[in-house]
Design a protein around this motif. Structure first.
Motif, PDB file in Angstrom:
ATOM      1  N   LEU A  69       6.699   3.922 -36.887  1.00 40.62           N
ATOM      2  CA  LEU A  69       5.408   3.694 -37.530  1.00 40.62           C
ATOM      3  C   LEU A  69       4.814   2.345 -37.127  1.00 40.62           C
ATOM      4  N   ILE A  70       5.663   1.329 -37.084  1.00 43.19           N
ATOM      5  CA  ILE A  70       5.173  -0.010 -36.739  1.00 43.19           C
ATOM      6  C   ILE A  70       4.645  -0.038 -35.309  1.00 43.19           C
ATOM      7  N   VAL A  71       5.434   0.497 -34.385  1.00 44.15           N
ATOM      8  CA  VAL A  71       4.998   0.500 -32.991  1.00 44.15           C
ATOM      9  C   VAL A  71       3.772   1.398 -32.825  1.00 44.15           C
ATOM     10  N   GLY A  72       3.701   2.500 -33.583  1.00 42.07           N
ATOM     11  CA  GLY A  72       2.518   3.354 -33.537  1.00 42.07           C
ATOM     12  C   GLY A  72       1.270   2.617 -34.000  1.00 42.07           C
ATOM     13  N   ASP A  73       1.415   1.809 -35.076  1.00 38.92           N
ATOM     14  CA  ASP A  73       0.273   1.006 -35.535  1.00 38.92           C
ATOM     15  C   ASP A  73      -0.177   0.019 -34.460  1.00 38.92           C
ATOM     16  N   MET A  74       0.802  -0.647 -33.845  1.00 39.46           N
ATOM     17  CA  MET A  74       0.445  -1.615 -32.804  1.00 39.46           C
ATOM     18  C   MET A  74      -0.147  -0.921 -31.584  1.00 39.46           C
ATOM     19  N   LEU A  75       0.313   0.281 -31.279  1.00 41.23           N
ATOM     20  CA  LEU A  75      -0.254   1.026 -30.159  1.00 41.23           C
ATOM     21  C   LEU A  75      -1.722   1.356 -30.433  1.00 41.23           C
ATOM     22  N   ALA A  76      -2.018   1.781 -31.654  1.00 42.28           N
ATOM     23  CA  ALA A  76      -3.412   2.062 -32.002  1.00 42.28           C
ATOM     24  C   ALA A  76      -4.265   0.798 -31.887  1.00 42.28           C
ATOM     25  N   LEU A  77      -3.696  -0.344 -32.304  1.00 45.54           N
ATOM     26  CA  LEU A  77      -4.424  -1.603 -32.209  1.00 45.54           C
ATOM     27  C   LEU A  77      -4.704  -1.967 -30.752  1.00 45.54           C
ATOM     28  N   VAL A  78      -3.671  -1.847 -29.907  1.00 49.03           N
ATOM     29  CA  VAL A  78      -3.839  -2.219 -28.498  1.00 49.03           C
ATOM     30  C   VAL A  78      -4.791  -1.258 -27.795  1.00 49.03           C
ATOM     31  N   GLU A  79      -4.739   0.022 -28.157  1.00 49.09           N
ATOM     32  CA  GLU A  79      -5.699   0.959 -27.564  1.00 49.09           C
ATOM     33  C   GLU A  79      -7.130   0.582 -27.951  1.00 49.09           C
ATOM     34  N   GLY A  80      -7.307   0.137 -29.180  1.00 46.02           N
ATOM     35  CA  GLY A  80      -8.623  -0.344 -29.587  1.00 46.02           C
ATOM     36  C   GLY A  80      -9.031  -1.581 -28.808  1.00 46.02           C
ATOM     37  N   LEU A  81      -8.082  -2.479 -28.596  1.00 54.01           N
ATOM     38  CA  LEU A  81      -8.369  -3.658 -27.783  1.00 54.01           C
ATOM     39  C   LEU A  81      -8.717  -3.254 -26.352  1.00 54.01           C
ATOM     40  N   GLY A  82      -8.013  -2.219 -25.855  1.00 52.03           N
ATOM     41  CA  GLY A  82      -8.296  -1.757 -24.502  1.00 52.03           C
ATOM     42  C   GLY A  82      -9.725  -1.259 -24.361  1.00 52.03           C
TER      43      GLY A  82
END
Length: 335
Positions: A69-82
């Motif tokens: 869940l934590i890594v999934g949250d960070m992945l969503a954040l980084v995709e938004g940054l992308g």
């Protein structure tokens, strides 16, 4: 030729009742009860081992699920940054290197998720094995870890372990067993008795009865003294095992308590100090990047710091629960 009763010269039917010297029968009963209690404590030890393994397996399963869940949250954040980087790159505000770095970070997090998913499946299989169930049996997503006390006392834990630890109880019953054997060996100095009643049936004569009193005299004094010395040494060894078990248990409780307190303190610092600081740093870096005051590398490093803090906090919480389960196993009672 026949050996059937009534067809031989004389048939005898004999009943013999042994009569041990006073106290020997009671001592044998005490020895048997001590052996039974030792077996019961072995069963308790096995049960506590299974319970501790189930608790540890659940914690590891929760840990792997929360990591996903934590890594999934960070992945969503980084995709938004992308997406933000691509927008800024399309109008010439950032270099292409920022876009490549964002894509690289997304790929790295996806690889982490693959590894975490493997660990989650392994943890689920281990938990199912302890229950016991099929390795691929479905499990609900764990919602939270069990609560633990904020503070435990080593002296109080050891005092509780003295009364409830099945390991110590098993060794103490070993002392009772050795003590009973010693007293029984010492009673072997005295003779045993037996009463016998025999019915004689001659083939061509009149039936008659015999009454027998038997006395067993212990004449082999050297063998008896050797047995007494052996019993004394066995009792001394059993008492030494209890002392050694108490010292060993005290050390293991101390080690587990130290690790438990370390995990609790580490989690407290992470939850109330480092993690809020990391999140504030990420927010500041994001705001700075949007205004052009911060480069993308700084933003990614702030994101990774938040990820590390959250994962480290999860590890600390999980480790404290595993150590708490170990303490309950050592003490032999819920804490």
């Amino acid at each position: 030729t026949s050996l059937l009763p009534g067809e031989v010269g004389q048939t005898r039917y004999r009943v013999i009742q042994p009569l041990p010297f006073y106290g020997k029968r009671d001592l044998r009963g005490e020895i048997a009860r001590a052996e039974a209690k030792q077996s019961e404590r072995l069963s308790d030890v096995a049960g506590l081992d299974v319970e501790a393994r189930i608790k540890a397996a659940f914690v590891r399963y929760y840990q792997a699920a929360r990591q996903a869940l934590i890594v999934g949250d960070m992945l969503a954040l980084v995709e938004g940054l992308g997406r933000l980087v691509e927008t800024r790159y399309s109008v010439g505000l950032v270099p292409q290197q920022d876009v490549l770095r964002a894509h690289s970070e997304v790929t790295s997090l996806k690889l982490d998720l693959v590894d975490i998913e493997r660990r989650r499946r392994d943890a689920a299989a281990q938990l199912n094995a302890q229950l016991p169930r099929q390795a691929n049996a479905p499990l609900a997503v764990p919602e939270s870890l069990p609560p633990v006390p904020a503070k435990l006392s080593l002296a109080a834990l050891f005092e509780q372990a003295k009364t409830s630890s099945p390991d110590l109880a098993r060794d103490r019953h070993g002392v009772d067993l050795a003590s009973g054997n010693r007293e029984l060996v010492q009673r072997n100095r005295y003779p045993d008795f037996a009463l016998g009643l025999t019915n004689n049936q001659p083939k061509n004569g009149k039936d008659n009865w015999d009454l027998m009193l038997e006395v067993t005299i212990p004449l082999q004094q050297s063998a008896r003294r050797a047995q007494e010395r052996e019993a004394e040494h066995r009792l001394s060894a059993a008492q030494s095992r209890v002392i050694a078990a108490e010292a060993r248990l005290n050390g293991r409780i101390g080690e587990a308590l130290s690790a438990f307190e370390s995990g609790i303190e580490k989690a407290r610092l992470l939850r109330h100090t480092l993690l809020p600081q990391s999140q504030a740093s990420l927010e500041a870096a994001l705001a700075g990047y949007e205004t052009g005051r911060v480069n993308f590398n700084t933003l990614i490093e702030a994101e990774r710091q938040v990820l590390r803090s959250r994962l480290t906090l999860l590890d600390a919480d999980a480790e404290s629960r595993v150590r708490h389960a170990e303490l309950e196993r050592l003490v032999g009672a819920p804490l």
